[in-house]
Write a protein that holds these residues in place. Sequence first.
Motif, PDB file in Angstrom:
ATOM      1  N   ASN A  66       9.189  -0.888   3.823  1.00  0.00           N
ATOM      2  CA  ASN A  66       9.364  -2.123   3.058  1.00  0.00           C
ATOM      3  C   ASN A  66       8.160  -2.475   2.202  1.00  0.00           C
ATOM      4  N   ARG A  67       7.120  -1.655   2.285  1.00  0.00           N
ATOM      5  CA  ARG A  67       5.908  -1.960   1.527  1.00  0.00           C
ATOM      6  C   ARG A  67       6.066  -1.558   0.057  1.00  0.00           C
ATOM      7  N   VAL A  68       5.292  -2.218  -0.800  1.00  0.00           N
ATOM      8  CA  VAL A  68       5.292  -1.988  -2.256  1.00  0.00           C
ATOM      9  C   VAL A  68       6.704  -1.768  -2.812  1.00  0.00           C
ATOM     10  N   GLN A  69       7.625  -2.640  -2.414  1.00  0.00           N
ATOM     11  CA  GLN A  69       9.012  -2.447  -2.846  1.00  0.00           C
ATOM     12  C   GLN A  69       9.175  -2.546  -4.353  1.00  0.00           C
ATOM     13  N   TRP A  70       8.322  -3.351  -5.021  1.00  0.00           N
ATOM     14  CA  TRP A  70       8.478  -3.485  -6.475  1.00  0.00           C
ATOM     15  C   TRP A  70       8.202  -2.178  -7.196  1.00  0.00           C
ATOM     16  N   LEU A  71       7.436  -1.257  -6.552  1.00  0.00           N
ATOM     17  CA  LEU A  71       7.169   0.040  -7.170  1.00  0.00           C
ATOM     18  C   LEU A  71       8.362   0.984  -7.058  1.00  0.00           C
ATOM     19  N   GLN A  72       9.242   0.706  -6.114  1.00  0.00           N
ATOM     20  CA  GLN A  72      10.328   1.642  -5.865  1.00  0.00           C
ATOM     21  C   GLN A  72      11.366   1.671  -6.982  1.00  0.00           C
ATOM     22  N   ILE A  73      11.241   0.727  -7.927  1.00  0.00           N
ATOM     23  CA  ILE A  73      12.139   0.782  -9.086  1.00  0.00           C
ATOM     24  C   ILE A  73      11.906   2.048  -9.899  1.00  0.00           C
ATOM     25  N   ALA A 115      -5.845  -9.326  -3.775  1.00  0.00           N
ATOM     26  CA  ALA A 115      -5.562  -8.042  -3.135  1.00  0.00           C
ATOM     27  C   ALA A 115      -5.521  -8.197  -1.616  1.00  0.00           C
ATOM     28  N   LEU A 116      -6.454  -8.957  -1.071  1.00  0.00           N
ATOM     29  CA  LEU A 116      -6.508  -9.145   0.382  1.00  0.00           C
ATOM     30  C   LEU A 116      -5.330  -9.965   0.875  1.00  0.00           C
ATOM     31  N   GLU A 117      -4.862 -10.908   0.047  1.00  0.00           N
ATOM     32  CA  GLU A 117      -3.674 -11.685   0.422  1.00  0.00           C
ATOM     33  C   GLU A 117      -2.443 -10.787   0.503  1.00  0.00           C
ATOM     34  N   ILE A 118      -2.297  -9.915  -0.490  1.00  0.00           N
ATOM     35  CA  ILE A 118      -1.154  -9.000  -0.498  1.00  0.00           C
ATOM     36  C   ILE A 118      -1.238  -8.054   0.696  1.00  0.00           C
ATOM     37  N   LEU A 119      -2.430  -7.544   0.956  1.00  0.00           N
ATOM     38  CA  LEU A 119      -2.622  -6.641   2.096  1.00  0.00           C
ATOM     39  C   LEU A 119      -2.202  -7.321   3.393  1.00  0.00           C
ATOM     40  N   LYS A 120      -2.611  -8.555   3.567  1.00  0.00           N
ATOM     41  CA  LYS A 120      -2.281  -9.299   4.789  1.00  0.00           C
ATOM     42  C   LYS A 120      -0.771  -9.396   4.970  1.00  0.00           C
ATOM     43  N   LYS A 121      -0.064  -9.691   3.873  1.00  0.00           N
ATOM     44  CA  LYS A 121       1.386  -9.837   3.971  1.00  0.00           C
ATOM     45  C   LYS A 121       2.071  -8.484   4.173  1.00  0.00           C
ATOM     46  N   GLU A 122       1.611  -7.459   3.446  1.00  0.00           N
ATOM     47  CA  GLU A 122       2.249  -6.145   3.556  1.00  0.00           C
ATOM     48  C   GLU A 122       1.978  -5.487   4.906  1.00  0.00           C
ATOM     49  N   ASN A 123       0.878  -5.836   5.516  1.00  0.00           N
ATOM     50  CA  ASN A 123       0.546  -5.264   6.824  1.00  0.00           C
ATOM     51  C   ASN A 123       1.507  -5.738   7.901  1.00  0.00           C
ATOM     52  N   GLN A 124       2.227  -6.837   7.624  1.00  0.00           N
ATOM     53  CA  GLN A 124       3.208  -7.343   8.585  1.00  0.00           C
ATOM     54  C   GLN A 124       4.583  -6.691   8.399  1.00  0.00           C
ATOM     55  N   MET A 125       4.710  -5.851   7.372  1.00  0.00           N
ATOM     56  CA  MET A 125       6.002  -5.234   7.061  1.00  0.00           C
ATOM     57  C   MET A 125       6.098  -3.826   7.631  1.00  0.00           C
TER      58      MET A 125
END
Length: 538
Positions: A181-188, A167-177
């Motif tokens: 552009n965040r949680v794009q996989w949910l936008q389906i 979870a913390l790894e994902i947060l780190k990457k998404e915080n740079q977006m």
Amino acid sequence: MPVTRRERVQNLEPPACEAEEPMAKRKQMASEKTAAPESKRLELDLHNVKIPHSLLSDLMQFGFIEQKHNKKHSTYFPIIQIHPLFAPRDVKVQWITMYKDAKLNKSPWKRLVYKYGANDVLFKPAPDIISFKEGVDKNYDAIPLEIMEKLRKGKKLTSIEVDLIEALEILKKENQMQENNRVQWLQINRDMDNGAAKVPIPNDSELAVVHDVDSDDDDDNEDDKDDPDNALKEFVFSRLNQGISSDFRRVCFARYDGEYFPVIQISPFDLCPSSMFRCNWFRKFKMINSGKEDWRMVYWYGQPRDDAMIDISMVKGMNICSYFEGCQNLKQSGRDENDDYVKNAMEEAAEDLKLLPEQRLKWFFNREKEKKKILSSIPDDLKTDFGRVGFVKSNSQVLPCIQLSPYVPAGSTRTSFIKEIEQGMAKKNEIKRLVFWYGTRKRNANQAFSFISEKKIISYEAGVESKHHVLPPALKEKVDKGARLTVLEKVLVDGLKQMDNDLKFSQIERPGILMLPNSDDEVAEYLKFDMHCQEIDI
């Protein structure tokens, strides 16, 4: 002094017939079930719902929520507040119900949040959400010290601790977006009235900037429908621990010789069916399925792309760490700056992290698909004998052997066998079988394989009746006395032991290893235990 992975790869000379293998592409199993009659569905028009400004201003904002384990201990998971348009239909229905209740009874609005790591969509009251700033001030965005200590000592993590790290790894990457552009996989799920669909989480701790999917993906899906592996896949995935299957195509680090290197975890079903790496995975499947051991199949980044040099390993889960943790380890050791092999491997891993999981190692998967297509064209009577054990008379001895697919050996042996198959099919002639002579040592690799007429191969069952599965009395007496053996006698003695090891497994799990080591001591160690898919030394 153990050889480092970098030296191992750089010094590797591709033997003429060394077994090679492929990697793996993460595939989701969706079993088709008979559709039940559709009930009348609730019309969901979320576009006209007036959401309070206080809630709108928090959309796509990070935060943290507390997960209590007991009275004294809690874990704080990162979350992101999302719009109901991004939620699956069953969550949308719950949200509409909440909305109506809030209007009628003036009850407080709950926030719709996505919980990183655990892959959950939850409703949370605003007071339960810790702001991102407050969480950062309290170090909730960092791996807790007690987990770091367990990682350093190589202790097993709980499932919650693993979820938190991811979870913390994902947060780190998404915080740079950017927010959009965040949680794009949910936008389906956006604007889709698709029944009680599950959130299509990408089972991957290294969420990437989404790239365009290649146009040939639709063709890939069509090929998958006719994949003869489908029945086996369904069986395996129905029994496989979800924690393992969800890690297929995950970029992470694996330990070798005390140091961590970037890898990608792969599925056996993206490898050519006759791949020896795949055989080794199936050998471990019973232990994985029983929960007794946690084995992962990994492809090591940074290696040459020559088929004869592809390096894939079975590694225990305890020797896998997250991408984030591996990067931290590299920085602290300075190996990322001083080791050309590591730098090259990190560049490859970083490039794959920019892609969706399905697009990673595309060059490798394309190669594997070509192999599958060629295998699908081979006559069934030939394919059904791949992995079958038997005997062949050679000079004065009857030697144990195993019939192989063209994609077990590499180099000229493979090329010759494929040519033999093509010519036999074109002229409708007999296709000779490719056999490996059990007991062959690496120094005799050029004598390890032969093309044999099917009529000359004695089945294992017939061989047992003729006592070919045991040593001839005269040879047994020499072995018992410790007398010096000829090269051919050594091949027979070692070969019968190697064959016995393979016979413990089914055809799809054979062979486990081909050439034996040159040293008598090493051969004895290999044949004393089943070393076929042991983990690399660390």
